[in-house]
Design a protein around this motif. Structure first.
Motif, PDB file in Angstrom:
ATOM      1  N   LEU A  31      -1.165   8.684 -15.337  1.00 36.01           N
ATOM      2  CA  LEU A  31      -0.194   8.002 -14.479  1.00 36.01           C
ATOM      3  C   LEU A  31       0.923   8.940 -14.029  1.00 36.01           C
ATOM      4  O   LEU A  31       1.343   8.901 -12.868  1.00 36.01           O
ATOM      5  CB  LEU A  31       0.392   6.800 -15.234  1.00 36.01           C
ATOM      6  N   PHE A  32       1.384   9.811 -14.922  1.00 39.39           N
ATOM      7  CA  PHE A  32       2.527  10.661 -14.591  1.00 39.39           C
ATOM      8  C   PHE A  32       2.119  11.996 -13.960  1.00 39.39           C
ATOM      9  O   PHE A  32       2.891  12.566 -13.186  1.00 39.39           O
ATOM     10  CB  PHE A  32       3.379  10.901 -15.841  1.00 39.39           C
ATOM     11  N   SER A  35       0.819  10.655  -9.851  1.00 42.51           N
ATOM     12  CA  SER A  35       1.600   9.469  -9.493  1.00 42.51           C
ATOM     13  C   SER A  35       1.413   9.133  -8.018  1.00 42.51           C
ATOM     14  O   SER A  35       1.384  10.021  -7.167  1.00 42.51           O
ATOM     15  CB  SER A  35       3.083   9.719  -9.774  1.00 42.51           C
ATOM     16  N   CYS A  45       7.883   1.875  -8.008  1.00 45.40           N
ATOM     17  CA  CYS A  45       7.144   3.092  -8.357  1.00 45.40           C
ATOM     18  C   CYS A  45       8.097   4.192  -8.825  1.00 45.40           C
ATOM     19  O   CYS A  45       7.849   4.849  -9.843  1.00 45.40           O
ATOM     20  CB  CYS A  45       6.337   3.581  -7.153  1.00 45.40           C
ATOM     21  N   TYR A  49       8.114   6.024 -12.471  1.00 50.47           N
ATOM     22  CA  TYR A  49       7.820   7.450 -12.643  1.00 50.47           C
ATOM     23  C   TYR A  49       9.041   8.284 -13.038  1.00 50.47           C
ATOM     24  O   TYR A  49       8.894   9.301 -13.720  1.00 50.47           O
ATOM     25  CB  TYR A  49       7.230   8.022 -11.349  1.00 50.47           C
ATOM     26  N   LYS A 118       9.080  14.394 -15.759  1.00 54.85           N
ATOM     27  CA  LYS A 118       7.883  13.706 -16.257  1.00 54.85           C
ATOM     28  C   LYS A 118       7.207  14.498 -17.368  1.00 54.85           C
ATOM     29  O   LYS A 118       6.753  13.928 -18.370  1.00 54.85           O
ATOM     30  CB  LYS A 118       6.902  13.464 -15.095  1.00 54.85           C
ATOM     31  N   CYS A 193      -3.865   8.957  -4.904  1.00 53.75           N
ATOM     32  CA  CYS A 193      -2.576   9.453  -4.398  1.00 53.75           C
ATOM     33  C   CYS A 193      -2.600   9.634  -2.887  1.00 53.75           C
ATOM     34  O   CYS A 193      -1.579  10.011  -2.301  1.00 53.75           O
ATOM     35  CB  CYS A 193      -2.224  10.778  -5.065  1.00 53.75           C
TER      36      CYS A 193
END
Length: 444
Positions: A31-32, A35, A45, A49, A118, A193
């Motif tokens: 997920l990170f 993103s 969002c 993030y 992140k 993405c």
């Protein structure tokens, strides 16, 4: 029969590596690292993030202070110093030259900052819940697995009609991105993405480098598992950008040489896996017109050589036009521009070797390369001599990619996370901690 199969599976250690993977942390990493921002819920969002990691770091500020202390006792202080100096110059130079073009700060400095936030969040979660001893190879594997998840996601998007249209509607896609996404030869250059090009093949090459390094160190341990992952990230290079194929091919060649000299049986197994992968692509080539169009794009240079006697492609031809010799003033001091008024890169060049020079001169470019150099020195300082092969693999990646585009900022934060783990591991051993440096300092 079942007992024999179970014995073979256990003996070859295929399940051991899978059991070490924490599914929750893998999904978090995916997920990170990859993103996506959906147009109608952008604020949610960004909160997910960046807001959640920021609040987590604020709540555990003592751990962040510990990270800074570790950096200040190592070569990583030069990494942090170079980022701060670059950020300052990216704000001062446009004012000094009266161009008022702050796009380098807004694009590149913020990219390092956001990705760094992140990665630091993932680093602290990793230290506290996954590997208190700081296993940097395992941290590399999570990035590799996240990359493989993204590549497999591309396969799902290709296989399910209409999913691409849905994602283009959800993602913030401009007209040019939509146009590229529907080109027949670019059918694979798309993920959750959105349009996936240079940065994504760069990340695939980084994952391939990590895997070759891991295979070199661990060899028989989970060799089949690691080789399967390697085939997937090579497929990612085939999907997202041809320059990645060249870089990863060098890594795989070096791995072949090492295995030939040290582990001939593993060399044969790797060769077998490569042959099987090529066979599957050949079958797909015969059965699908879309695959034929895609593979013709992938191997356009070889096709052009067989037909025209030249390895040049449309991409290399346009790239040649982006090479030029800046004048003396630009070379030394830069022009203070990173983008043009229309949002394109200044002077129409995509070449990573030129962009920072055009903005701030060769000194600014050297400052940018200090980011990489400080990490290399830290790897050398912390890793035993026999593990210094990583120092040879990294320059290959950046030397080739910088000829095509700007490669440092998109992935330097990931390499910083690995360096921080290696440094943490050395600090922990040096202080005699048995559970974890951050746990001790935080009273956990």
């Amino acid at each position: 029969m079942m007992n024999a199969l179970r014995s073979w599976w256990t003996k070859t250690d295929r399940m051991k590596e899978l059991k070490k993977i924490n599914l929750g942390y893998l999904l978090l990493s995916t997920l990170f690292y990859y993103s996506t921002v959906w147009e109608d819920i952008e604020w949610l969002c960004y909160l997910l993030y960046y807001g959640i990691p920021f609040l987590y770091l604020c709540y555990h500020y003592e751990w962040v202070i510990d990270c800074i202390r570790i950096c200040m006792r190592s070569c990583l202080k030069y990494y942090l110093g170079a980022i701060m100096f670059m950020a300052l110059l990216s704000l001062v130079l446009p004012c000094l030259y009266q161009t008022y073009d702050f796009s380098y700060f807004l694009i590149r400095i913020l990219q390092i900052g956001k990705e760094g936030l992140k990665v630091l969040f993932l680093f602290l979660i990793f230290i506290h819940y996954i590997s208190p001893e700081g296993d940097y190879l395992l941290f590399m594997k999570y990035f590799v697995l996240a990359t493989c998840m993204y590549i497999l996601g591309t396969c799902v998007i290709i296989a399910i009609p209409g999913l691409r249209d849905l994602l283009l509607q959800l993602n913030k896609a401009d007209e040019n991105t939509i146009r590229l996404a529907y080109l027949p030869s670019y059918i694979t250059r798309f993920g959750w993405c959105g349009f996936s090009g240079f940065t994504y093949t760069l990340r695939c090459s980084l994952a391939a480098m990590f895997l070759c390094y891991i295979i070199y160190l661990q060899q028989e341990q989970s060799f089949t598992f690691h080789t399967i992952l390697l085939m997937i990230v090579i497929l990612g290079n085939f999907f997202y950008g041809r320059i990645g194929i060249a870089v990863t091919a060098i890594y795989v060649f070096l791995l072949f040489v090492v295995l030939w000299m040290k582990k001939r049986m593993l060399w044969k197994r790797l060769l077998l896996m490569m042959v099987i992968t090529c066979g599957m692509l050949s079958i797909a080539f015969l059965l699908s017109e879309q695959v034929r169009i895609w593979l013709r794009w992938v191997f356009q240079s070889f096709i052009n050589y067989s037909e025209q006697g030249s390895f040049s492609t449309t991409s290399t031809q346009s790239l040649k036009e982006m090479y030029f010799t800046p004048n003396g003033k630009t070379l030394l001091l830069g022009d203070g521009y990173y983008t043009d008024a229309d949002g394109l890169y200044y002077m129409g060049t995509d070449v990573g070797l030129f962009r920072a020079v055009l903005f701030g001169g060769i000194g600014f470019q050297m400052l940018r390369y200090t980011l990489l150099g400080s990490l290399l020195f830290e790897y050398k300082r912390c890793l035993p001599v026999h593990l210094h092969r990583l120092l040879l693999l990294l320059p290959i990646l950046f030397i080739i990619y910088e000829m095509k585009g700007e490669s440092i900022c998109p992935i330097i934060s990931i390499l910083f996370g690995v360096a921080l783990l290696i440094t943490y591991q050395k600090e922990r051993k040096k202080s005699g901690e048995t559970y974890g440096y951050f746990h001790h300092n935080s009273g956990l």
